[in-house]
Enzyme design. Structure first.
Site, mmCIF file in Angstrom:
data_model
loop_
_atom_site.group_PDB
_atom_site.id
_atom_site.type_symbol
_atom_site.label_atom_id
_atom_site.label_comp_id
_atom_site.label_asym_id
_atom_site.label_seq_id
_atom_site.Cartn_x
_atom_site.Cartn_y
_atom_site.Cartn_z
ATOM 1 N N HIS A 1 0.828 -1.227 0.000
ATOM 2 C CA HIS A 1 0.000 0.000 0.000
ATOM 3 C C HIS A 1 0.855 1.267 0.000
ATOM 4 O O HIS A 1 0.458 2.288 0.552
ATOM 5 C CB HIS A 1 -0.990 -0.001 1.179
ATOM 6 C CG HIS A 1 -2.126 -0.964 0.956
ATOM 7 N ND1 HIS A 1 -3.372 -0.561 0.553
ATOM 8 C CD2 HIS A 1 -2.178 -2.318 1.042
ATOM 9 C CE1 HIS A 1 -4.160 -1.633 0.428
ATOM 10 N NE2 HIS A 1 -3.453 -2.714 0.713
ATOM 11 N N SER B 1 -2.722 -10.125 -9.263
ATOM 12 C CA SER B 1 -2.978 -9.177 -10.357
ATOM 13 C C SER B 1 -3.494 -9.820 -11.631
ATOM 14 O O SER B 1 -3.038 -9.500 -12.732
ATOM 15 C CB SER B 1 -1.741 -8.352 -10.674
ATOM 16 O OG SER B 1 -1.544 -7.429 -9.666
ATOM 17 N N SER B 2 -4.475 -10.692 -11.473
ATOM 18 C CA SER B 2 -5.127 -11.215 -12.676
ATOM 19 C C SER B 2 -5.746 -10.053 -13.454
ATOM 20 O O SER B 2 -5.760 -10.060 -14.687
ATOM 21 C CB SER B 2 -6.198 -12.239 -12.306
ATOM 22 O OG SER B 2 -7.135 -11.672 -11.411
ATOM 23 N N GLU C 1 -9.355 0.592 -13.743
ATOM 24 C CA GLU C 1 -9.716 0.092 -12.397
ATOM 25 C C GLU C 1 -10.400 1.189 -11.583
ATOM 26 O O GLU C 1 -11.397 0.962 -10.923
ATOM 27 C CB GLU C 1 -8.458 -0.320 -11.624
ATOM 28 C CG GLU C 1 -7.662 -1.387 -12.278
ATOM 29 C CD GLU C 1 -7.639 -2.693 -11.510
ATOM 30 O OE1 GLU C 1 -8.324 -2.807 -10.476
ATOM 31 O OE2 GLU C 1 -6.930 -3.600 -11.970
ATOM 32 N N ASP D 1 0.641 -2.718 -10.010
ATOM 33 C CA ASP D 1 0.370 -3.983 -10.704
ATOM 34 C C ASP D 1 0.697 -3.859 -12.193
ATOM 35 O O ASP D 1 1.350 -4.723 -12.787
ATOM 36 C CB ASP D 1 -1.107 -4.375 -10.537
ATOM 37 C CG ASP D 1 -1.534 -4.409 -9.084
ATOM 38 O OD1 ASP D 1 -0.646 -4.480 -8.212
ATOM 39 O OD2 ASP D 1 -2.745 -4.364 -8.814
HETATM 40 C C1 GLA Z 1 -3.339 -3.915 -5.020
HETATM 41 C C2 GLA Z 1 -3.376 -2.634 -5.851
HETATM 42 C C3 GLA Z 1 -1.981 -2.020 -5.934
HETATM 43 C C4 GLA Z 1 -1.354 -1.861 -4.559
HETATM 44 C C5 GLA Z 1 -1.488 -3.145 -3.738
HETATM 45 C C6 GLA Z 1 -1.048 -2.971 -2.313
HETATM 46 O O1 GLA Z 1 -2.574 -4.879 -5.664
HETATM 47 O O2 GLA Z 1 -3.864 -2.910 -7.133
HETATM 48 O O3 GLA Z 1 -2.055 -0.793 -6.624
HETATM 49 O O4 GLA Z 1 -1.900 -0.758 -3.888
HETATM 50 O O5 GLA Z 1 -2.816 -3.636 -3.740
HETATM 51 O O6 GLA Z 1 0.286 -2.668 -2.237
#
Ligand code: GLA
Length: 386
Positions: free
Chosen positions: A35, A129-130, A163, A175
């Site tokens: 985060h 990250s699909s 998104e 991601d």
């Molecule tokens: C998800 C979000 C990212 C990032 C992470 C936490 O993967 O898509 O942008 O904030 O959470 O690090």
């Protein structure tokens, strides 16, 4: 690439012709820096050897302008017109594709009507990250179809806006950036203030073992709430520290100095983010010095901070982190990605990786009665036309 072959064969079956364009984009693992991206901080991540293939061709005349996207994994087919995309449909997987088209249209890039087939080896809603893999393979293929070439940063921003504005999760850029910049046997170091990206060699002899808690993480409600809390902390701190525009600017010392001004929750959220930024820099230094044990310790600390400060862990992720810690070969482990479910990543000495995965599976099984089937992932190259 086996996945490409499957998708191209699937395309021929569904549409009776070959796709003109095929793009691939990998999923990613977040190794350190949780985060931090939307707080203009830093992240160490890796693109992995699991990804999504998007094969596309221009729409046949007979389809009367109705685009078709066929998902080989689920067997679902989505149909839509390119001039009626303003409203996303709640929970629709095709939103990630439609949102990309909308973002391209906003940039005056006209995507011609298309037919597409997709498939993926990235587990869904797991924190690998699909969605970014789908977005980045889609945007690469559709820009090629539209005859334009965009810089990587712009491709990443298109995914992020998809998104944020279409799907409704206020996620950062990590991601998409990782999926685009991945490199075999390397970690990706991203600075979300300067937007500079560098690759750093993976420590030699280390494998990444990934365990899916099967708690589906949905990155809208709690994720967006955490982000608001971070912004709240910045607003309060900026009253005393005018140079602060994001949590990236706040040192731990400053946070302690103004702690009494923040409510306890905002303080703990900010503490997590400042700590994560520190751990990323410390982690890079540890890797440079070959101090693997220290690097691993930073991962354990990161998990504890998620658990107690950011509260984006859950009992299942804590159990996985705990079980992994006691197994032979462990270097470090933590939850990876947004949290609230999803996965843990464990760095493990490579010659222990198979045994580690087996024993983690057995320990989880004994604890929960459910199978775990951990995945051993390697750091892989980023998104591209294939
Ligand atoms: C998800 C979000 C990212 C990032 C992470 C936490 O993967 O898509 O942008 O904030 O959470 O690090």
């Amino acid at each position: 690439m086996k996945l490409k072959q499957e998708v191209v064969a699937g395309f021929a079956r569904v549409f009776n012709c070959s796709p003109g364009i095929v793009a691939y984009a990998p999923g990613r693992l977040e190794i350190l820096g949780n985060h931090t991206d939307y707080n203009q901080g830093v992240v160490l991540s890796a693109a992995i050897d699991r990804g999504t293939v998007f094969a596309v061709g221009p729409l046949a005349e007979s389809a009367a302008g109705i685009c078709q996207v066929h998902d080989l994994r689920s067997g679902d087919q989505a149909e839509f017109r390119l001039d009626c995309l303003s409203q996303p449909r709640m929970g629709d997987w095709a939103n990630y594709i439609k949102g990309i088209v909308v973002e391209l249209q906003k940039r005056q890039i006209e995507v011609p009507p298309f037919q597409a087939v997709i498939s993926s080896t990235v587990p869904l809603s797991a924190g690998m990250s699909s969605s970014a893999a789908l977005e980045m393979s889609t945007v690469l293929a559709l820009t090629e179809l539209a005859g334009v070439e965009l810089p990587k940063l712009e491709l990443a921003r298109i995914g992020q806006s998809c998104e944020n504005d279409y799907v409704g999760a206020r996620t950062g850029l990590m991601d998409q950036i990782t999926s685009l910049h991945g490199r075999a046997e390397h970690l990706v170091f991203s600075d979300f203030r300067s937007l500079a990206v560098e690759t750093i060699p993976m420590p030699p002899g280390v494998s990444m073992v990934v365990a899916n808690s099967m708690v589906k993480h949905v990155l809208t409600g709690a994720y967006n709430e955490r982000r608001s809390r971070c912004e709240e902390a910045v607003a309060t701190l900026a009253k005393h520290l005018p140079e602060v525009t994001a949590l990236r600017d706040v040192t731990r010392q400053q946070l302690e100095q103004y702690r009494h001004e923040l409510d306890i929750t905002a303080y703990r959220r900010a503490l997590h983010v400042t700590g994560e930024n520190e751990r990323v820099f410390a982690g890079i230094e540890a890797l440079r010095q070959g101090r693997l044990e220290l690097f691993g310790r930073l991962l354990f600390e990161s998990h504890d901070s998620s658990r107690f400060n950011f509260e984006n862990s859950c009992p299942e992720l804590d159990t996985l982190a705990e079980l992994g810690k006691s197994l032979p070969g462990i270097v470090g482990g933590r939850l990876s990605g947004g949290g609230f479910g999803g996965i843990t990543v464990h760095l493990v000495e490579a010659d222990h990786a198979d045994e580690f995965a087996r024993r983690l599976d057995a320990a989880w099984n004994a604890r929960t009665g459910k199978p775990l089937q951990p995945m051993i992932c390697t750091a892989a190259d980023g998104a591209r036309l294939v």
